[in-house]
Motif scaffolding. Structure first.
Motif, PDB file in Angstrom:
ATOM      1  N   ILE A 220      -4.546  10.199  10.018  1.00 30.54           N
ATOM      2  CA  ILE A 220      -5.848   9.532  10.079  1.00 30.54           C
ATOM      3  C   ILE A 220      -5.967   8.637   8.857  1.00 30.54           C
ATOM      4  N   ASN A 221      -6.053   7.354   9.109  1.00 31.14           N
ATOM      5  CA  ASN A 221      -6.073   6.356   8.027  1.00 31.14           C
ATOM      6  C   ASN A 221      -7.418   6.396   7.296  1.00 31.14           C
ATOM      7  N   GLU A 222      -7.446   5.932   6.056  1.00 31.16           N
ATOM      8  CA  GLU A 222      -8.710   5.856   5.311  1.00 31.16           C
ATOM      9  C   GLU A 222      -8.632   4.702   4.306  1.00 31.16           C
ATOM     10  N   PRO A 223      -9.804   4.192   3.869  1.00 27.72           N
ATOM     11  CA  PRO A 223      -9.815   2.981   3.035  1.00 27.72           C
ATOM     12  C   PRO A 223      -8.929   3.050   1.792  1.00 27.72           C
ATOM     13  N   ALA A 224      -8.761   4.235   1.204  1.00 28.41           N
ATOM     14  CA  ALA A 224      -7.921   4.348   0.001  1.00 28.41           C
ATOM     15  C   ALA A 224      -6.525   3.783   0.247  1.00 28.41           C
ATOM     16  N   TRP A 225      -6.068   3.894   1.474  1.00 28.04           N
ATOM     17  CA  TRP A 225      -4.688   3.521   1.759  1.00 28.04           C
ATOM     18  C   TRP A 225      -4.482   2.020   1.915  1.00 28.04           C
ATOM     19  N   VAL A 226      -5.561   1.247   1.774  1.00 27.34           N
ATOM     20  CA  VAL A 226      -5.367  -0.203   1.747  1.00 27.34           C
ATOM     21  C   VAL A 226      -4.492  -0.573   0.541  1.00 27.34           C
ATOM     22  N   ALA A 227      -4.483   0.296  -0.471  1.00 27.29           N
ATOM     23  CA  ALA A 227      -3.611   0.069  -1.625  1.00 27.29           C
ATOM     24  C   ALA A 227      -2.145   0.026  -1.197  1.00 27.29           C
ATOM     25  N   LYS A 228      -1.780   0.841  -0.201  1.00 28.95           N
ATOM     26  CA  LYS A 228      -0.392   0.845   0.289  1.00 28.95           C
ATOM     27  C   LYS A 228      -0.058  -0.465   0.999  1.00 28.95           C
ATOM     28  N   VAL A 229      -1.038  -0.994   1.719  1.00 32.79           N
ATOM     29  CA  VAL A 229      -0.842  -2.296   2.374  1.00 32.79           C
ATOM     30  C   VAL A 229      -0.638  -3.365   1.297  1.00 32.79           C
ATOM     31  N   GLY A 230      -1.484  -3.316   0.273  1.00 35.24           N
ATOM     32  CA  GLY A 230      -1.398  -4.285  -0.814  1.00 35.24           C
ATOM     33  C   GLY A 230      -0.079  -4.206  -1.563  1.00 35.24           C
ATOM     34  N   GLU A 231       0.365  -2.994  -1.858  1.00 34.50           N
ATOM     35  CA  GLU A 231       1.642  -2.825  -2.567  1.00 34.50           C
ATOM     36  C   GLU A 231       2.800  -3.358  -1.730  1.00 34.50           C
ATOM     37  N   PHE A 232       2.758  -3.101  -0.423  1.00 31.56           N
ATOM     38  CA  PHE A 232       3.836  -3.566   0.449  1.00 31.56           C
ATOM     39  C   PHE A 232       3.891  -5.088   0.465  1.00 31.56           C
ATOM     40  N   ILE A 233       2.734  -5.730   0.607  1.00 27.68           N
ATOM     41  CA  ILE A 233       2.704  -7.198   0.700  1.00 27.68           C
ATOM     42  C   ILE A 233       3.104  -7.826  -0.643  1.00 27.68           C
ATOM     43  N   ALA A 234       2.667  -7.226  -1.742  1.00 32.06           N
ATOM     44  CA  ALA A 234       3.067  -7.744  -3.057  1.00 32.06           C
ATOM     45  C   ALA A 234       4.585  -7.740  -3.173  1.00 32.06           C
ATOM     46  N   ASP A 235       5.196  -6.658  -2.744  1.00 29.75           N
ATOM     47  CA  ASP A 235       6.646  -6.538  -2.773  1.00 29.75           C
ATOM     48  C   ASP A 235       7.293  -7.584  -1.858  1.00 29.75           C
ATOM     49  N   LEU A 236       6.730  -7.731  -0.662  1.00 31.78           N
ATOM     50  CA  LEU A 236       7.242  -8.692   0.329  1.00 31.78           C
ATOM     51  C   LEU A 236       7.201 -10.119  -0.212  1.00 31.78           C
ATOM     52  N   LYS A 237       6.118 -10.449  -0.920  1.00 29.03           N
ATOM     53  CA  LYS A 237       5.936 -11.806  -1.427  1.00 29.03           C
ATOM     54  C   LYS A 237       6.488 -11.970  -2.845  1.00 29.03           C
ATOM     55  N   GLY A 238       7.002 -10.885  -3.426  1.00 29.66           N
ATOM     56  CA  GLY A 238       7.539 -10.958  -4.782  1.00 29.66           C
ATOM     57  C   GLY A 238       6.489 -11.244  -5.832  1.00 29.66           C
ATOM     58  N   LEU A 239       5.333 -10.615  -5.688  1.00 26.60           N
ATOM     59  CA  LEU A 239       4.216 -10.821  -6.620  1.00 26.60           C
ATOM     60  C   LEU A 239       3.874  -9.513  -7.322  1.00 26.60           C
ATOM     61  N   PRO A 240       3.298  -9.589  -8.523  1.00 25.16           N
ATOM     62  CA  PRO A 240       2.778  -8.369  -9.131  1.00 25.16           C
ATOM     63  C   PRO A 240       1.627  -7.810  -8.285  1.00 25.16           C
ATOM     64  N   VAL A 241       1.570  -6.492  -8.152  1.00 21.37           N
ATOM     65  CA  VAL A 241       0.528  -5.861  -7.328  1.00 21.37           C
ATOM     66  C   VAL A 241      -0.871  -6.235  -7.839  1.00 21.37           C
ATOM     67  N   ASP A 242      -1.012  -6.289  -9.176  1.00 20.72           N
ATOM     68  CA  ASP A 242      -2.322  -6.626  -9.750  1.00 20.72           C
ATOM     69  C   ASP A 242      -2.803  -7.992  -9.290  1.00 20.72           C
TER      70      ASP A 242
END
Ligand SMILES: [Zn+2]
Ligand SMILES: [Zn+2]
Length: 263
Positions: A220-242
């Motif tokens: 069951i997904n929850e808003p906290a896990w949007v951080a995982k989406v963000g970390e994945f995309i940062a990695d995909l785009k080669g950007l710092p997560v911050d």
């Protein structure tokens, strides 16, 4: 800090554990979440969440998948959106032909009419649109154009379409929001699209309780896990997560015209 641009915290999955879910947001550095309305009977619960919690926002609207449900009028949507300051968007609205099955194209006219009502209410209330589109991207873009949606913009939520569809939406001023789907191993095409969508036009979301990102897929997904989406995309785009967190959060405030000094 991340922002979850699309969740359904009013759904029964969260009823008994809301305090825990909100605490988890804080721990995961998720500062805000937008609770999205799907039908009129549940809308008061969505609004109450936003009114009870300073860091939650709400939308008003009826989802295209909800067929046997009270139809929202233009006046209701505009009046409600203007009456409550925590309502920052109209939706989720759009088109979903995925469940059309054997039915004819003509038989889905109610969906297109409902969509047009939401776009008109969005322009009239100056509250941006939350667009849901599934198996219907051509009609979705066409109707947005016909109704002049570029005058208000909004977000293409839980985006799974091609880059061309993203481009057509961005050309009308829309943001593109990626959910946990982008983290799935099978989502290679969507990952390529995500790489091409400029960070300045991007939002992130959970669509919780659905679509938990890797490594929580199936839960069951929850808003906290949007951080995982963000970390994945940062990695995909080669950007710092911050940087990804900062820019997508600023995009959220810009998209929904939220004054940062009061948010
Ligand atoms: Zn949706
Ligand atoms: Zn949704």
């Amino acid at each position: 800090m991340f922002i979850d641009s699309h969740c359904h915290l009013d759904f029964p999955e969260f009823q008994s554990r809301l305090p825990e879910v909100l605490a988890n947001m804080q721990l995961a550095k998720v500062s805000n979440a937008l609770c999205v309305s799907v039908d009129l009977p549940d809308f008061p619960n969505v609004l109450k969440l936003a009114q009870d919690h300073p860091h939650l926002y709400a939308s008003v609207g009826v989802h295209p998948d909800y067929e046997d449900t009270p139809e929202p009028s233009f006046d209701f949507l505009v009046d409600t959106a203007l009456k409550h300051s925590k309502i920052i968007a109209i939706g989720e609205t759009g088109l979903d032909y995925y469940r059309m099955g054997d039915r004819s194209y003509e038989s889905m006219e109610w969906q297109r009419e409902r969509f047009r009502t939401h776009i008109r209410a969005s322009i009239a209330s100056q509250k941006p649109l939350i667009i849901h589109t599934r198996s219907a991207s051509v009609d979705t873009i066409q109707i947005l154009k016909e109704e002049g949606a570029e005058r208000i913009g909004g977000v293409m939520h839980c985006f799974t379409e091609s880059y061309d569809v993203a481009k057509a939406a961005m050309d009308m001023g829309f943001y593109i929001s990626f959910s946990g789907i982008v983290t799935f191993k099978s989502a290679t095409e969507l990952q390529e699209t995500c790489k091409r969508v400029p960070l300045e036009r991007m939002l992130i979301e959970t669509d919780s309780p659905y679509l938990a990102p890797i490594p929580f897929r199936g839960k069951i997904n929850e808003p906290a896990w949007v951080a995982k989406v963000g970390e994945f995309i940062a990695d995909l785009k080669g950007l710092p997560v911050d940087e990804l967190a900062r820019v997508t959060s600023n995009n959220f405030y810009d998209c929904f015209q939220i004054d940062r000094t009061t948010s």
